[in-house]
Scaffold this motif. Structure first.
Motif, PDB file in Angstrom:
ATOM      1  N   VAL A  22       0.834  -1.199   0.000  1.00 44.64           N
ATOM      2  CA  VAL A  22       0.000   0.000   0.000  1.00 44.64           C
ATOM      3  C   VAL A  22       0.874   1.257   0.000  1.00 44.64           C
ATOM      4  O   VAL A  22       0.556   2.242  -0.662  1.00 44.64           O
ATOM      5  CB  VAL A  22      -1.044  -0.029   1.144  1.00 44.64           C
ATOM      6  CG1 VAL A  22      -0.445   0.279   2.485  1.00 44.64           C
ATOM      7  CG2 VAL A  22      -2.201   0.905   0.834  1.00 44.64           C
ATOM      8  N   ILE A  23       1.996   1.227   0.687  1.00 43.91           N
ATOM      9  CA  ILE A  23       2.902   2.379   0.683  1.00 43.91           C
ATOM     10  C   ILE A  23       3.579   2.533  -0.682  1.00 43.91           C
ATOM     11  O   ILE A  23       3.865   3.658  -1.113  1.00 43.91           O
ATOM     12  CB  ILE A  23       3.924   2.270   1.826  1.00 43.91           C
ATOM     13  CG1 ILE A  23       3.192   2.473   3.154  1.00 43.91           C
ATOM     14  CG2 ILE A  23       5.047   3.282   1.680  1.00 43.91           C
ATOM     15  CD1 ILE A  23       4.015   2.220   4.375  1.00 43.91           C
ATOM     16  N   ASP A  24       3.766   1.435  -1.381  1.00 41.11           N
ATOM     17  CA  ASP A  24       4.336   1.507  -2.731  1.00 41.11           C
ATOM     18  C   ASP A  24       3.492   2.378  -3.658  1.00 41.11           C
ATOM     19  O   ASP A  24       4.026   2.974  -4.595  1.00 41.11           O
ATOM     20  CB  ASP A  24       4.472   0.111  -3.350  1.00 41.11           C
ATOM     21  CG  ASP A  24       5.685  -0.639  -2.841  1.00 41.11           C
ATOM     22  OD1 ASP A  24       6.565  -0.015  -2.205  1.00 41.11           O
ATOM     23  OD2 ASP A  24       5.758  -1.861  -3.088  1.00 41.11           O
ATOM     24  N   THR A  25       2.190   2.468  -3.414  1.00 44.42           N
ATOM     25  CA  THR A  25       1.361   3.306  -4.278  1.00 44.42           C
ATOM     26  C   THR A  25       1.803   4.768  -4.194  1.00 44.42           C
ATOM     27  O   THR A  25       1.830   5.468  -5.202  1.00 44.42           O
ATOM     28  CB  THR A  25      -0.142   3.186  -3.930  1.00 44.42           C
ATOM     29  OG1 THR A  25      -0.367   3.614  -2.580  1.00 44.42           O
ATOM     30  CG2 THR A  25      -0.643   1.762  -4.110  1.00 44.42           C
ATOM     31  N   LEU A  26       2.158   5.205  -2.989  1.00 44.59           N
ATOM     32  CA  LEU A  26       2.614   6.588  -2.812  1.00 44.59           C
ATOM     33  C   LEU A  26       3.957   6.808  -3.513  1.00 44.59           C
ATOM     34  O   LEU A  26       4.151   7.817  -4.202  1.00 44.59           O
ATOM     35  CB  LEU A  26       2.720   6.927  -1.328  1.00 44.59           C
ATOM     36  CG  LEU A  26       2.983   8.386  -0.988  1.00 44.59           C
ATOM     37  CD1 LEU A  26       1.827   9.260  -1.439  1.00 44.59           C
ATOM     38  CD2 LEU A  26       3.190   8.541   0.505  1.00 44.59           C
ATOM     39  N   LEU A  27       4.854   5.865  -3.346  1.00 47.09           N
ATOM     40  CA  LEU A  27       6.153   5.972  -4.012  1.00 47.09           C
ATOM     41  C   LEU A  27       5.993   5.954  -5.528  1.00 47.09           C
ATOM     42  O   LEU A  27       6.663   6.699  -6.249  1.00 47.09           O
ATOM     43  CB  LEU A  27       7.069   4.829  -3.563  1.00 47.09           C
ATOM     44  CG  LEU A  27       7.419   4.809  -2.075  1.00 47.09           C
ATOM     45  CD1 LEU A  27       8.168   3.529  -1.728  1.00 47.09           C
ATOM     46  CD2 LEU A  27       8.210   6.035  -1.691  1.00 47.09           C
ATOM     47  N   MET A  28       5.083   5.114  -6.013  1.00 49.77           N
ATOM     48  CA  MET A  28       4.896   4.986  -7.459  1.00 49.77           C
ATOM     49  C   MET A  28       4.324   6.260  -8.068  1.00 49.77           C
ATOM     50  O   MET A  28       4.793   6.718  -9.106  1.00 49.77           O
ATOM     51  CB  MET A  28       3.983   3.794  -7.744  1.00 49.77           C
ATOM     52  CG  MET A  28       4.016   3.352  -9.180  1.00 49.77           C
ATOM     53  SD  MET A  28       5.659   2.940  -9.809  1.00 49.77           S
ATOM     54  CE  MET A  28       6.128   1.634  -8.717  1.00 49.77           C
ATOM     55  N   VAL A  29       3.316   6.867  -7.428  1.00 50.57           N
ATOM     56  CA  VAL A  29       2.752   8.088  -8.000  1.00 50.57           C
ATOM     57  C   VAL A  29       3.761   9.231  -7.917  1.00 50.57           C
ATOM     58  O   VAL A  29       3.837  10.074  -8.818  1.00 50.57           O
ATOM     59  CB  VAL A  29       1.391   8.466  -7.361  1.00 50.57           C
ATOM     60  CG1 VAL A  29       1.526   9.007  -5.969  1.00 50.57           C
ATOM     61  CG2 VAL A  29       0.651   9.471  -8.232  1.00 50.57           C
ATOM     62  N   ASN A  30       4.579   9.248  -6.881  1.00 48.68           N
ATOM     63  CA  ASN A  30       5.625  10.263  -6.776  1.00 48.68           C
ATOM     64  C   ASN A  30       6.649  10.086  -7.903  1.00 48.68           C
ATOM     65  O   ASN A  30       7.035  11.065  -8.562  1.00 48.68           O
ATOM     66  CB  ASN A  30       6.303  10.167  -5.406  1.00 48.68           C
ATOM     67  CG  ASN A  30       7.295  11.281  -5.202  1.00 48.68           C
ATOM     68  OD1 ASN A  30       6.937  12.447  -5.232  1.00 48.68           O
ATOM     69  ND2 ASN A  30       8.543  10.923  -4.999  1.00 48.68           N
ATOM     70  N   ASN A  31       7.081   8.856  -8.136  1.00 45.98           N
ATOM     71  CA  ASN A  31       8.031   8.597  -9.219  1.00 45.98           C
ATOM     72  C   ASN A  31       7.403   8.861 -10.584  1.00 45.98           C
ATOM     73  O   ASN A  31       8.078   9.323 -11.507  1.00 45.98           O
ATOM     74  CB  ASN A  31       8.562   7.164  -9.149  1.00 45.98           C
ATOM     75  CG  ASN A  31       9.516   6.963  -7.998  1.00 45.98           C
ATOM     76  OD1 ASN A  31      10.080   7.903  -7.467  1.00 45.98           O
ATOM     77  ND2 ASN A  31       9.672   5.726  -7.586  1.00 45.98           N
TER      78      ASN A  31
END
Length: 124
Positions: free
Chosen positions: A14-23
């Motif tokens: 779920v935290i990967d979603t934040l990293l992915m949209v940031n990237n």
């Protein structure tokens, strides 16, 4: 998967979603500056798919809690999926630029929602 490992996997997805949209938002600048994020390496469409799949993976991993007798913890996080898909659609529609900050905010809200749903499910 051991209970502790499953919980860490759920949290990480779920935290990967934040990293992915940031990237995803920063992909052009990252490419110019030589950063090799997944979105830079794999491309825009892959970044879109990874964002969507990370959220689905988090919800799917919760289903494993059913086997531990935690039915509500398995099912309640599924309510996270409609707002996650809505944020993904918005991300695709916007495509690039500062307007993606709104998707970053929606993703943060969705992570909070996911955490609250999972916590409630664990308490019931």
């Amino acid at each position: 998967i051991a209970r502790r490992q499953r919980q860490m996997c759920i949290r990480d997805r779920v935290i990967d979603t934040l990293l992915m949209v940031n990237n995803y938002r920063d992909r052009e600048q990252d490419a110019r500056s030589g950063k090799r994020t997944l979105v830079v390496r794999l491309g825009e469409r892959a970044g879109q798919r990874l964002y969507l799949l990370s959220g689905f993976a988090a919800a799917a991993l919760c289903l494993g809690l059913w086997g531990d007798g935690r039915t509500w913890a398995a099912l309640l996080p599924l309510l996270y999926l409609p707002p996650h898909v809505a944020a993904w659609r918005r991300m695709i529609r916007i495509g690039r630029g500062r307007e993606l900050n709104a998707v970053l905010g929606a993703t943060s809200r969705n992570i909070l929602l996911f955490g609250l749903l999972l916590t409630l499910g664990l308490l019931l």
